[in-house]
Write a protein that holds these residues in place. Structure first.
Motif, PDB file in Angstrom:
ATOM      1  N   GLY A  13      51.556  46.097  43.349  1.00 37.19           N
ATOM      2  CA  GLY A  13      51.055  44.865  42.762  1.00 37.19           C
ATOM      3  C   GLY A  13      51.263  44.824  41.258  1.00 37.19           C
ATOM      4  O   GLY A  13      51.428  43.742  40.681  1.00 37.19           O
ATOM      5  N   VAL A  14      51.265  45.979  40.622  1.00 41.28           N
ATOM      6  CA  VAL A  14      51.492  46.047  39.176  1.00 41.28           C
ATOM      7  C   VAL A  14      52.874  45.487  38.832  1.00 41.28           C
ATOM      8  O   VAL A  14      53.031  44.730  37.874  1.00 41.28           O
ATOM      9  N   ALA A  15      53.884  45.836  39.619  1.00 41.95           N
ATOM     10  CA  ALA A  15      55.236  45.321  39.383  1.00 41.95           C
ATOM     11  C   ALA A  15      55.267  43.805  39.487  1.00 41.95           C
ATOM     12  O   ALA A  15      55.855  43.118  38.646  1.00 41.95           O
ATOM     13  N   HIS A  16      54.607  43.281  40.507  1.00 49.18           N
ATOM     14  CA  HIS A  16      54.611  41.832  40.727  1.00 49.18           C
ATOM     15  C   HIS A  16      53.794  41.093  39.671  1.00 49.18           C
ATOM     16  O   HIS A  16      54.185  40.012  39.219  1.00 49.18           O
ATOM     17  N   LEU A  17      52.692  41.668  39.258  1.00 46.72           N
ATOM     18  CA  LEU A  17      51.881  41.051  38.211  1.00 46.72           C
ATOM     19  C   LEU A  17      52.645  41.009  36.891  1.00 46.72           C
ATOM     20  O   LEU A  17      52.701  39.963  36.232  1.00 46.72           O
ATOM     21  N   ALA A  18      53.257  42.131  36.512  1.00 44.60           N
ATOM     22  CA  ALA A  18      54.037  42.163  35.266  1.00 44.60           C
ATOM     23  C   ALA A  18      55.183  41.162  35.325  1.00 44.60           C
ATOM     24  O   ALA A  18      55.424  40.414  34.373  1.00 44.60           O
ATOM     25  N   GLY A  19      55.888  41.122  36.445  1.00 43.01           N
ATOM     26  CA  GLY A  19      56.996  40.180  36.591  1.00 43.01           C
ATOM     27  C   GLY A  19      56.532  38.734  36.538  1.00 43.01           C
ATOM     28  O   GLY A  19      57.139  37.891  35.883  1.00 43.01           O
ATOM     29  N   ALA A  20      55.435  38.440  37.221  1.00 41.97           N
ATOM     30  CA  ALA A  20      54.908  37.072  37.239  1.00 41.97           C
ATOM     31  C   ALA A  20      54.424  36.629  35.865  1.00 41.97           C
ATOM     32  O   ALA A  20      54.497  35.445  35.528  1.00 41.97           O
TER      33      ALA A  20
END
Length: 79
Positions: A13-20
């Motif tokens: 989720g960290v990857a997706h949050l940073a990307g978003a």
């Protein structure tokens, strides 16, 4: 990009949050990643600020981390 702005993570989720959020993110992926990361790419249309680091063979995290280390050193040297 400042080094303090960079997020380095695996596919969580960290990857997706940073990307978003549009933050620079380097995502470490296994040899057979989830479908959304596609194949044979170091970028993703989902998150333009992401760079993908893929295992060349199953279980080979050493080479992935070596590439991350090299790219991080280059980033630090650039300022």
């Amino acid at each position: 990009m400042e080094a303090l702005d960079l997020v380095i993570t695996v596919d969580t989720g960290v990857a997706h949050l940073a990307g978003a959020l549009g933050r620079p993110v380097w995502i470490l992926l296994p040899h057979a990643p989830d479908w959304r990361w596609m194949l044979d790419r170091s970028d993703t249309p989902w998150y333009p600020t992401a760079r993908l680091y893929r295992q060349p063979v199953r279980g080979d995290w050493a080479s992935v981390l070596a590439r991350v280390k090299s790219d991080l050193a280059a980033l630090a040297a650039a300022g």
